[in-house]
Structures are given as structure tokens and as C-alpha cells.
Write an enzyme that holds these catalytic residues in place. Structure first.
Site, PDB file in Angstrom:
ATOM      1  N   CYS A 132       1.214  11.318  -1.802  1.00  0.00           N
ATOM      2  CA  CYS A 132       0.979  10.304  -1.034  1.00  0.00           C
ATOM      3  C   CYS A 132       2.060   9.292  -0.750  1.00  0.00           C
ATOM      4  O   CYS A 132       2.709   8.543  -1.517  1.00  0.00           O
ATOM      5  CB  CYS A 132      -0.188   9.249  -1.810  1.00  0.00           C
ATOM      6  SG  CYS A 132      -0.466   7.926  -1.177  1.00  0.00           S
ATOM      7  N   CYS A 135       1.393   5.553  -1.290  1.00  0.00           N
ATOM      8  CA  CYS A 135       1.255   5.139  -2.625  1.00  0.00           C
ATOM      9  C   CYS A 135       2.513   5.077  -3.366  1.00  0.00           C
ATOM     10  O   CYS A 135       2.825   4.117  -3.897  1.00  0.00           O
ATOM     11  CB  CYS A 135       0.493   5.953  -3.372  1.00  0.00           C
ATOM     12  SG  CYS A 135      -1.051   6.539  -2.630  1.00  0.00           S
ATOM     13  N   ASP A 136       3.355   6.031  -2.870  1.00  0.00           N
ATOM     14  CA  ASP A 136       4.641   6.073  -3.863  1.00  0.00           C
ATOM     15  C   ASP A 136       5.966   6.257  -3.004  1.00  0.00           C
ATOM     16  O   ASP A 136       6.971   6.047  -3.766  1.00  0.00           O
ATOM     17  CB  ASP A 136       4.584   7.604  -4.479  1.00  0.00           C
ATOM     18  CG  ASP A 136       3.382   7.709  -5.204  1.00  0.00           C
ATOM     19  OD1 ASP A 136       3.054   6.707  -6.051  1.00  0.00           O
ATOM     20  OD2 ASP A 136       2.855   9.052  -5.510  1.00  0.00           O
TER      21      ASP A 136
END
Ligand code: NAP
Length: 300
Positions: A132, A135-136
Site C-alpha cells: 500500500c 499507507c506507507d
């Protein structure tokens, strides 16, 4: 134990659409989600091909979907469904928190990310390997990262990462990309996306965190120092909770034109079903059709 007419498993765009259509038809239902309303949309950087929005952030679209649920007075039940089986014309669903009985079940469970299947891959999950970028990605600001895959997800997320990190090494196993030409051209225009095609990753190394990947092409081996590897090589349909046999194609649920599977009153919509095009627009289409079909059958 909770009883309802229709149980929807999953609240991505297809599940939400099914819920809105059932609500408007006055049919009782439960919309169940295990983690996050909006599904993969919330983890998508930009959505540029959803009619009505010239371009919208995935998170914003997911928030709009949540708002629409609220406006329609639809509550989400948060539970993880572990098993679904059918007995005497009724479905029994076993969740972590509760048990449910329903006449119809709509599976809107989507898909899970596929891994590369390399030796020590799992050791680096959350320690340099991510599925992701949204997200990261921010964790690797100004660092060099690799991304593997050649479909639309890989191309879109490479573009997203290129605005955050120093360099993106985009590794794909063929020279041609599976993703749309517009995205391919955008990727090729980005100075800090470096293409490695046709290459495969054959080794991952690092002490506690991923530090290096080894890539191979026609016996040419290269090592790339990276802070992270983002994997976008496709998905596996999420159907493991279903304890009944249904007709599958490559693991995806086969449905009729009303979205019903080979098991009567079990519907499958969105990415989990066999289809040619997995998009938000096609997921929404499925949700509307399934709920309309159930409504018609209830009024027969
Ligand atoms: P995908 O289209 O299935 O592409 C997967 C990519 O990973 C392919 O390029 C494939 O290579 C490669 N791959 C598969 N297994 C591999 C392995 N073991 N090692 C290395 N590479 C591997 O998956 P996706 O990009 O996640 O997209 C899924 C669906 O969502 C698609 O239908 C896509 O169009 C849709 N989607 C649409 C949008 C959009 O329209 N904006 C955005 C995201 C996703 P090969 O090409 O050689 O098979």
C-alpha cells in the site's frame, strides 16, 4: 444471533451500492465490514476514470461513500465473518463477534494482495515490503524504493510514490505493460521512475529491514539498494469464509446476469466475481443489479 433478510459481506463500492439500493427498496439487511468502509478505494491515490469526478483522491471518494451511507441512515456492522454455510434455505454466518441468519447473502468481499512467493519475503512484510503506497509511501520520503508489477495498480502507485520518494525502480516481468496506455505514458515521462523491463526479482536481503533486492533479466543480474519494495502484482479473490461449493473460474465466483452464484440466493459482486473489468464503475453496477434482483424476487 441476528436475523435479517439480506446479509452483505464487505463495504467497498459494490457492497455500499447494494446497501443503498436495498434501503431504497425497503428490504431489511445488514451491511458488514471487517475493517474499513470504502474497501480498496480508500487505499487508492487518485481515481481519474470515475464519471462525474474529473479526478478525486481515493480517500475522499471513500469518505463520500461513508457520508452517503449516513445520509441513507445505513449503519455498518463491524465484524469479521469466518464462515458461511446454508441449511434449510437459510444462510448461517459465523462472525468473530456475533452470529447471523439471512435468506440472501451478497458477497462483496473483494480480493487480497498477491505476494511474490520469494523465500524470506514474509519476514520483510511491514519491514520494507508494503502492498500500500498510500499507507506507507510517506515513510520513505526522499529514499529510493522499488515497485513490482505492470498493471494499472502498479503504474498508478508508482506515479504516487514518485512525488514522495527520491527514485522509484519499476520492475516488470515483460516489456509491455498490462496497464492503460495513458498511465504507461505518464510513468515514462517521470524522470525519477526508472524502468526495469523485462526483469524479475529473485532475492531479497536485509538484516531487520529490507535493504537490497536482486533482479534478473536474461541471466543478467543486478542488485538495487532500496528502502522499500511495493508489490502490485495482482490479487486473489477473498472467498475462504464460504463453506459451500460454488462454481469458480480461476478462483473467482461465477455469477449469472443477476449476480447470483451457482448456489441459489448467494450473490457475488465487485472484484470477487469473475469479470473482464475490475473497476469502481463495474463494482457499483454489480451492487445495483444484485439488490434489484433480490427486490424483484421478494415482490414476486
Ligand atoms: P493486474 O492488472 O492483474 O496486473 C498484475 C501485474 O502484475 C501484471 O503486469 C502481471 O504481469 C504482474 N504479475 C503477476 N504475477 C506476477 C509475479 N508473480 N511476478 C511478477 N509480476 C507479476 O493487477 P492490478 O494492476 O492490481 O489490477 C487489478 C484490476 O484492477 C485490473 O483489472 C485493473 O485494470 C484494475 N485497476 C484499474 C485501475 C484504473 O482503471 N484506474 C486502477 C487500479 C486497478 P503480466 O502483465 O506479465 O501478467
Amino acid at each position: 444471533m441476528k436475523e435479517t433478510k439480506v446479509f452483505i459481506v464487505g463495504s467497498g463500492p459494490s457492497g455500499i451500492t447494494a446497501a443503498i439500493y436495498l434501503k431504497r427498496a425497503g428490504i431489511p439487511f445488514i451491511l458488514c465490514e471487517k475493517s474499513m468502509v470504502g474497501g480498496k478505494v480508500a487505499l487508492t491515490a487518485k481515481v481519474d476514470n470515475y464519471p462525474g469526478f474529473t479526478s478525486i483522491d481515493g480517500v475522499e471518494l471513500a469518505l463520500n461513500l461513508q457520508e452517503q451511507l449516513k445520509q441513507n441512515e445505513i449503519k455498518v456492522t463491524y465484524d469479521t465473518i469466518q464462515s458461511i454455510h446454508k441449511e434449510n434455505e437459510l444462510f448461517y454466518l459465523e462472525g468473530n463477534k456475533d452470529q447471523y441468519i439471512a435468506k440472501y447473502v451478497i458477497l462483496a468481499t473483494g480480493t487480497k494482495e498477491k505476494g511474490l512467493g520469494l523465500d524470506n519475503e514474509e519476514k520483510f512484510y511491514g519491514k520494507g515490503i508494503s502492498f500500500c503506497a498510500i499507507c506507507d509511501g510517506a515513510l520513505y520520503k526522499n529514499k529510493d524504493v522499488a515497485l513490482v508489477g505492470g498493471g494499472n495498480s502498479a503504474l498508478e502507485e508508482a506515479l504516487y510514490l514518485a512525488n514522495i520518494v527520491n527514485k522509484v525502480y519499476l520492475i516488470h516481468r515483460r516489456d509491455e505493460f498490462r496497464g492503460d496506455l495513458t498511465l504507461v505514458n505518464k510513468v515514462k515521462d517521470k524522470d525519477n521512475i526508472i524502468l526495469y523491463t523485462p526483469y524479475i526479482i529473485n532475492k531479497l536481503s536485509g538484516t531487520n529491514h529490507l535493504e537490497e533486492i536482486q533482479i534478473v533479466s536474461n541471466e543478467e543480474v543486478e542488485s538495487l539498494s532500496v528502502s522499500a519494495l511495493f508489490i502490485y502484482i495482482g490479487y486473489i479473490p477473498t472467498l475462504e469464509m464460504l463453506k459451500e461449493d460454488i462454481l469458480l473460474d480461476n478462483g473467482y465466483a461465477v455469477v449469472d446476469e443477476n449476480m447470483m452464484t451457482s448456489l441459489p440466493n448467494l450473490y457475488a459482486i465487485g472484484d470477487v466475481r469473475k469479470k473482464n473489468l475490475r473497476q469502481i464503475v463495474t463494482a457499483i453496477n454489480d451492487g445495483a443489479i444484485a439488490s434489484y434482483a433480490i427486490g424483484k424476487r421478494e415482490n414476486e
